[in-house]
Write a protein that holds these residues in place. Structure first.
Motif, PDB file in Angstrom:
ATOM      1  N   THR A  72       9.461  -3.750   1.986  1.00  0.00           N
ATOM      2  CA  THR A  72       8.937  -3.032   0.819  1.00  0.00           C
ATOM      3  C   THR A  72       7.469  -3.371   0.606  1.00  0.00           C
ATOM      4  O   THR A  72       6.631  -2.498   0.361  1.00  0.00           O
ATOM      5  CB  THR A  72       9.723  -3.415  -0.450  1.00  0.00           C
ATOM      6  N   LEU A  73       7.163  -4.654   0.735  1.00  0.00           N
ATOM      7  CA  LEU A  73       5.792  -5.126   0.553  1.00  0.00           C
ATOM      8  C   LEU A  73       4.858  -4.450   1.555  1.00  0.00           C
ATOM      9  O   LEU A  73       3.748  -4.036   1.223  1.00  0.00           O
ATOM     10  CB  LEU A  73       5.770  -6.645   0.753  1.00  0.00           C
ATOM     11  N   LEU A  74       5.350  -4.332   2.787  1.00  0.00           N
ATOM     12  CA  LEU A  74       4.555  -3.713   3.848  1.00  0.00           C
ATOM     13  C   LEU A  74       4.237  -2.252   3.515  1.00  0.00           C
ATOM     14  O   LEU A  74       3.149  -1.754   3.794  1.00  0.00           O
ATOM     15  CB  LEU A  74       5.340  -3.795   5.162  1.00  0.00           C
ATOM     16  N   ILE A 149      13.839  -1.725  -8.064  1.00  0.00           N
ATOM     17  CA  ILE A 149      13.051  -2.693  -8.851  1.00  0.00           C
ATOM     18  C   ILE A 149      11.874  -3.179  -8.007  1.00  0.00           C
ATOM     19  O   ILE A 149      10.754  -3.334  -8.510  1.00  0.00           O
ATOM     20  CB  ILE A 149      13.904  -3.913  -9.288  1.00  0.00           C
ATOM     21  N   LEU A 150      12.139  -3.422  -6.707  1.00  0.00           N
ATOM     22  CA  LEU A 150      11.051  -3.874  -5.831  1.00  0.00           C
ATOM     23  C   LEU A 150       9.913  -2.851  -5.818  1.00  0.00           C
ATOM     24  O   LEU A 150       8.734  -3.200  -5.895  1.00  0.00           O
ATOM     25  CB  LEU A 150      11.563  -4.098  -4.405  1.00  0.00           C
ATOM     26  N   SER A 151      10.271  -1.571  -5.700  1.00  0.00           N
ATOM     27  CA  SER A 151       9.235  -0.530  -5.671  1.00  0.00           C
ATOM     28  C   SER A 151       8.476  -0.461  -6.989  1.00  0.00           C
ATOM     29  O   SER A 151       7.256  -0.327  -7.007  1.00  0.00           O
ATOM     30  CB  SER A 151       9.849   0.842  -5.384  1.00  0.00           C
ATOM     31  N   MET A 152       9.235  -0.564  -8.097  1.00  0.00           N
ATOM     32  CA  MET A 152       8.589  -0.392  -9.401  1.00  0.00           C
ATOM     33  C   MET A 152       7.675  -1.569  -9.742  1.00  0.00           C
ATOM     34  O   MET A 152       6.560  -1.373 -10.225  1.00  0.00           O
ATOM     35  CB  MET A 152       9.654  -0.202 -10.477  1.00  0.00           C
ATOM     36  N   LEU A 153       8.152  -2.794  -9.483  1.00  0.00           N
ATOM     37  CA  LEU A 153       7.296  -3.959  -9.739  1.00  0.00           C
ATOM     38  C   LEU A 153       6.113  -3.952  -8.770  1.00  0.00           C
ATOM     39  O   LEU A 153       4.980  -4.263  -9.137  1.00  0.00           O
ATOM     40  CB  LEU A 153       8.085  -5.260  -9.561  1.00  0.00           C
ATOM     41  N   GLY A 154       6.404  -3.570  -7.525  1.00  0.00           N
ATOM     42  CA  GLY A 154       5.350  -3.519  -6.520  1.00  0.00           C
ATOM     43  C   GLY A 154       4.241  -2.553  -6.895  1.00  0.00           C
ATOM     44  O   GLY A 154       3.068  -2.789  -6.588  1.00  0.00           O
ATOM     45  N   ALA A 155       4.619  -1.465  -7.572  1.00  0.00           N
ATOM     46  CA  ALA A 155       3.622  -0.467  -7.965  1.00  0.00           C
ATOM     47  C   ALA A 155       2.567  -1.077  -8.879  1.00  0.00           C
ATOM     48  O   ALA A 155       1.378  -0.762  -8.772  1.00  0.00           O
ATOM     49  CB  ALA A 155       4.301   0.711  -8.652  1.00  0.00           C
ATOM     50  N   ALA A 158       0.327  -3.050  -6.660  1.00  0.00           N
ATOM     51  CA  ALA A 158      -0.491  -2.155  -5.833  1.00  0.00           C
ATOM     52  C   ALA A 158      -1.623  -1.561  -6.660  1.00  0.00           C
ATOM     53  O   ALA A 158      -2.743  -1.396  -6.183  1.00  0.00           O
ATOM     54  CB  ALA A 158       0.381  -1.048  -5.240  1.00  0.00           C
ATOM     55  N   ALA A 159      -1.333  -1.231  -7.926  1.00  0.00           N
ATOM     56  CA  ALA A 159      -2.368  -0.657  -8.792  1.00  0.00           C
ATOM     57  C   ALA A 159      -3.419  -1.701  -9.143  1.00  0.00           C
ATOM     58  O   ALA A 159      -4.615  -1.403  -9.176  1.00  0.00           O
ATOM     59  CB  ALA A 159      -1.729  -0.093 -10.059  1.00  0.00           C
ATOM     60  N   LEU A 160      -2.950  -2.934  -9.389  1.00  0.00           N
ATOM     61  CA  LEU A 160      -3.894  -3.989  -9.780  1.00  0.00           C
ATOM     62  C   LEU A 160      -4.841  -4.363  -8.635  1.00  0.00           C
ATOM     63  O   LEU A 160      -5.974  -4.755  -8.867  1.00  0.00           O
ATOM     64  CB  LEU A 160      -3.138  -5.235 -10.240  1.00  0.00           C
ATOM     65  N   THR A 161      -4.363  -4.270  -7.392  1.00  0.00           N
ATOM     66  CA  THR A 161      -5.179  -4.709  -6.258  1.00  0.00           C
ATOM     67  C   THR A 161      -5.920  -3.546  -5.605  1.00  0.00           C
ATOM     68  O   THR A 161      -6.513  -3.706  -4.544  1.00  0.00           O
ATOM     69  CB  THR A 161      -4.308  -5.390  -5.191  1.00  0.00           C
ATOM     70  N   LEU A 162      -5.879  -2.386  -6.251  1.00  0.00           N
ATOM     71  CA  LEU A 162      -6.487  -1.190  -5.685  1.00  0.00           C
ATOM     72  C   LEU A 162      -7.981  -1.376  -5.420  1.00  0.00           C
ATOM     73  O   LEU A 162      -8.719  -1.801  -6.304  1.00  0.00           O
ATOM     74  CB  LEU A 162      -6.284  -0.038  -6.670  1.00  0.00           C
ATOM     75  N   GLY A 163      -8.394  -1.077  -4.216  1.00  0.00           N
ATOM     76  CA  GLY A 163      -9.808  -1.113  -3.890  1.00  0.00           C
ATOM     77  C   GLY A 163     -10.362  -2.503  -3.625  1.00  0.00           C
ATOM     78  O   GLY A 163     -11.550  -2.646  -3.364  1.00  0.00           O
ATOM     79  N   ARG A 165     -10.903  -5.984  -1.448  1.00  0.00           N
ATOM     80  CA  ARG A 165     -10.987  -6.196  -0.009  1.00  0.00           C
ATOM     81  C   ARG A 165      -9.769  -6.969   0.508  1.00  0.00           C
ATOM     82  O   ARG A 165      -9.229  -6.686   1.551  1.00  0.00           O
ATOM     83  CB  ARG A 165     -12.275  -6.938   0.339  1.00  0.00           C
ATOM     84  N   ALA A 166      -9.330  -7.964  -0.271  1.00  0.00           N
ATOM     85  CA  ALA A 166      -8.207  -8.786   0.181  1.00  0.00           C
ATOM     86  C   ALA A 166      -6.888  -8.257  -0.374  1.00  0.00           C
ATOM     87  O   ALA A 166      -5.949  -9.014  -0.584  1.00  0.00           O
ATOM     88  CB  ALA A 166      -8.423 -10.228  -0.240  1.00  0.00           C
ATOM     89  N   ALA A 167      -6.827  -6.942  -0.620  1.00  0.00           N
ATOM     90  CA  ALA A 167      -5.679  -6.354  -1.314  1.00  0.00           C
ATOM     91  C   ALA A 167      -4.310  -6.724  -0.737  1.00  0.00           C
ATOM     92  O   ALA A 167      -3.434  -7.138  -1.493  1.00  0.00           O
ATOM     93  CB  ALA A 167      -5.844  -4.842  -1.383  1.00  0.00           C
ATOM     94  N   PRO A 168      -4.090  -6.618   0.598  1.00  0.00           N
ATOM     95  CA  PRO A 168      -2.736  -6.893   1.091  1.00  0.00           C
ATOM     96  C   PRO A 168      -2.262  -8.302   0.779  1.00  0.00           C
ATOM     97  O   PRO A 168      -1.114  -8.500   0.354  1.00  0.00           O
ATOM     98  CB  PRO A 168      -2.860  -6.688   2.606  1.00  0.00           C
ATOM     99  N   VAL A 169      -3.155  -9.287   0.949  1.00  0.00           N
ATOM    100  CA  VAL A 169      -2.770 -10.679   0.688  1.00  0.00           C
ATOM    101  C   VAL A 169      -2.543 -10.896  -0.799  1.00  0.00           C
ATOM    102  O   VAL A 169      -1.545 -11.494  -1.218  1.00  0.00           O
ATOM    103  CB  VAL A 169      -3.866 -11.638   1.205  1.00  0.00           C
ATOM    104  N   LEU A 170      -3.477 -10.398  -1.609  1.00  0.00           N
ATOM    105  CA  LEU A 170      -3.345 -10.560  -3.052  1.00  0.00           C
ATOM    106  C   LEU A 170      -2.073  -9.911  -3.554  1.00  0.00           C
ATOM    107  O   LEU A 170      -1.374 -10.437  -4.410  1.00  0.00           O
ATOM    108  CB  LEU A 170      -4.550  -9.926  -3.754  1.00  0.00           C
ATOM    109  N   LEU A 171      -1.777  -8.743  -2.999  1.00  0.00           N
ATOM    110  CA  LEU A 171      -0.579  -8.019  -3.399  1.00  0.00           C
ATOM    111  C   LEU A 171       0.659  -8.869  -3.159  1.00  0.00           C
ATOM    112  O   LEU A 171       1.525  -8.990  -4.024  1.00  0.00           O
ATOM    113  CB  LEU A 171      -0.500  -6.704  -2.611  1.00  0.00           C
ATOM    114  N   ALA A 172       0.716  -9.507  -1.982  1.00  0.00           N
ATOM    115  CA  ALA A 172       1.864 -10.351  -1.659  1.00  0.00           C
ATOM    116  C   ALA A 172       1.954 -11.527  -2.632  1.00  0.00           C
ATOM    117  O   ALA A 172       3.028 -11.840  -3.150  1.00  0.00           O
ATOM    118  CB  ALA A 172       1.754 -10.852  -0.217  1.00  0.00           C
TER     119      ALA A 172
END
Lengths: 230, 210
Positions: A72-74, A149-155, A158-163, A165-172
Motif C-alpha cells: 500500500t505504501l508503495l 484504513i491503510l489507503s485513507m490514512l496513507g492519503a 501523501a498529501a502532507l508530503t506532496l512536492g 524532495r524526500a517524499a517517499p521516505v518521509l511518507l513511510a
C-alpha cells in the motif's frame, strides 16, 4: 452569467471515482507492480525462515499484513503526485465540487485498484503457508476491512508530503506508525480465530476503524492538500 | 456606458516569496465586461497574483473581495465564479482528448454534454484527434484542449496565466476571439502575458509590474 450554486458530495465522489478508475485501467502496469511486490515479499519468508509447517502457519497472518502494508505504501505515491505534477490537483482545489468528495472518490478508486487486488490474491498466501480454509477466510475479511484504513490514512501522509524532495521516505516515516493498530487487529484476527477465541471482536474493530476513517480522513486530507499549495 | 458591476476587487494586496516582497499596496477592481492585462518581467509576481486571486494562496497583506464580500483562500464563492488557466495544462496523458475535456468540464462544474464537447473540439481543431491519448498530442495541442474548456466555461471571471504559450497564430486568434466573446457576454478576464494577444475589448486596462 449564472453560477450554479450547489454541488453535492455524490457528484464529486462519482467524478473522481470514474476518472481515477479509468486512469488506473489505462496504467495497469504500474498497479501490477504493487501487487507483484506484495507476492514477492510474502514469498521471501518461507524461503528465508525455517520451513516448519507449524511455524509458517503461525507467522502467515503477520507476514501477509506487513506485506500488504508495504505494498500500500508503495502505491501511495500515485495517489496525488501525478495530479500535482500536471496541474489537475490545483483544478480540483479550485473546483466548485466539494473537495472532500473528490478526495474520498480518489481514495476509494485507489483502494479498488491497489487494496482490493491484495485481498483477492491473498489465497496464494494461504497456499504458500499452509493456512486452513477458516483461517484464510478470516485473513481475507480482515484485509478487506483493514486495507481501506491503510489507503485513507496513507492519503493524509501523501498529501502532507506532496512536492517534497524526500517524499517517499518521509511518507513511510509518517504513515507506518499510524498503521500499527490496523496491523495488530488485522493479524490478530487470524490468530484469535486459530486459537478458538473467535475473530469477531477484531473484525468489528477493523470495521469500526474503516467507518471512522471514512468520516474523518477526507477532511484531514483536504486540509493537508491546501497546506501544500499555500 | 452604464456602471458595470464590480466582480473582483483587491485592497492593499501584498505578496512575498520567502523574505522577498513581490508587491504591496495593490488595489484595483475588475468589472463585468472588462479586460485587465497584467504585464511585467519574469519573477515580478504576475503568477503569484493570479493564483492568489483564484484562491490558491493567502495574500501576505490586504484583502480580496468577490462581488463586494471579502473572501479567503479556497472560498466557495471564488471556486464557483472563477476559472483559472495556468501554466500546467491539467491534461492527463492516459486519457483521450475527448475524455480529458469531459472530465475537465465536469470538474469545473460545467455540463459535459457529448455533442457540445465534440463541437468545442472541432472549433479548436482537435476533432480529428479526439480519440488519441493525450500523450501523443503536442504541447500546443494540449493548450488547445485547455482552450476548448474555456470555450464552454461560463464562470464570470477568467484568470489566464500566459494563455498564449505554445499556441500557433491560428490558436492565438481563437484565444483572442474566445476571450472577446466572453467579455461581450459580460464576463471579465485578467490575463498575464508577454505577447500582444490582440483581444478586442470595449474596456481594457493594463496592470504593470516592475
Amino acid at each position: 452569467m449564472t453560477e450554479r450554486e450547489f454541488f453535492g458530495p455524490g457528484e464529486a465522489i462519482s467524478w473522481a471515482l470514474r476518472r481515477d478508475l479509468r486512469l488506473a485501467l489505462r496504467s495497469r502496469g504500474e498497479l501490477g507492480v504493487a501487487l507483484l511486490f506484495f507476492l514477492i515479499v510474502v514469498s521471501l519468508f518461507p524461503l528465508s525462515v525455517n520451513p516448519d509447517p507449524k511455524l509458517l502457519r503461525t507467522i502467515a497472518p503477520g507476514i501477509a499484513w506487513v506485506s500488504a502494508l508495504l505494498a500500500t505504501l508503495l502505491a501511495l505515491g500515485r495517489l496525488f503526485n501525478n495530479d500535482y505534477a500536471d496541474g489537475t490537483l490545483e483544478q480540483m482545489l479550485l473546483s466548485p465540487l466539494p473537495l472532500p468528495g473528490i478526495v474520498g472518490g480518489k481514495v476509494l478508486a485507489h483502494w479498488i485498484s491497489t487494496g482490493l487486488p491484495l485481498v483477492l490474491v491473498s489465497p496464494l498466501v494461504a497456499v504458500q503457508f499452509g493456512l486452513g480454509g477458516g483461517e484464510l477466510g478470516v485473513l481475507m475479511v480482515s484485509l478487506l476491512l483493514g486495507t481501506p484504513i491503510l489507503s485513507m490514512l496513507g492519503a493524509i501522509g501523501a498529501a502532507l508530503t506532496l512536492g517534497l524532495r524526500a517524499a517517499p521516505v518521509l511518507l513511510a516515516l509518517l504513515v507506518l506508525p499510524l498503521y500499527v493498530p490496523v496491523l495488530i487487529f488485522g493479524a490478530g484476527a487470524v490468530e484469535a480465530h486459530a486459537s478458538g477465541l473467535g475473530a469477531g471482536g477484531h473484525l468489528s474493530l477493523l470495521a469500526a476503524g474503516t467507518l471512522l476513517a471514512g468520516l474523518a480522513t477526507p477532511w484531514a486530507t483536504c486540509t493537508a492538500l491546501r497546506i501544500a499549495y499555500e | 456606458m452604464s456602471t458595470a458591476a464590480v466582480l473582483l476587487e483587491t485592497r492593499e494586496l501584498g505578496a512575498r516569496r520567502g523574505n522577498v516582497e513581490l508587491f504591496s499596496g495593490l488595489s484595483f477592481a475588475v468589472t463585468e465586461g472588462e479586460l485587465l492585462t497584467v504585464r511585467g518581467p519574469n519573477g515580478s509576481g504576475k503568477t503569484t497574483l493570479l493564483r492568489m486571486l483564484c484562491g490558491l494562496g493567502e495574500p501576505s497583506a490586504g484583502s480580496i473581495l468577490w462581488r463586494g464580500e471579502a473572501v479567503a483562500a479556497f472560498d466557495t464563492a471564488l471556486r464557483q465564479g472563477v476559472i483559472y488557466f495556468g501554466h500546467a495544462t491539467a491534461v492527463k496523458d492516459e486519457l483521450t482528448a475527448i475524455e480529458n475535456l469531459e472530465f475537465g468540464l465536469a470538474l469545473a462544474g460545467l455540463p459535459a454534454d457529448n455533442a457540445v464537447v465534440e463541437e468545442a473540439l472541432r472549433q479548436v481543431g482537435l476533432y480529428a484527434r479526439r480519440q488519441v491519448p493525450a500523450r501523443r498530442l503536442s504541447q500546443g495541442q494540449r493548450r488547445r484542449l485547455g482552450l476548448a474548456r474555456l470555450l464552454l466555461a461560463h464562470q464570470p471571471l477568467w484568470l489566464l496565466d500566459e494563455p498564449g504559450a505554445a499556441l500557433d497564430r491560428q490558436g492565438l486568434a481563437l484565444l483572442a476571439q474566445t476571450v472577446a466573446e466572453h467579455l461581450l457576454r459580460g464576463g471579465a478576464a485578467l490575463v498575464s502575458t508577454h505577447q500582444d494577444l490582440g483581444i478586442p475589448a470595449a474596456r481594457a486596462r493594463e496592470l504593470l509590474f516592475q
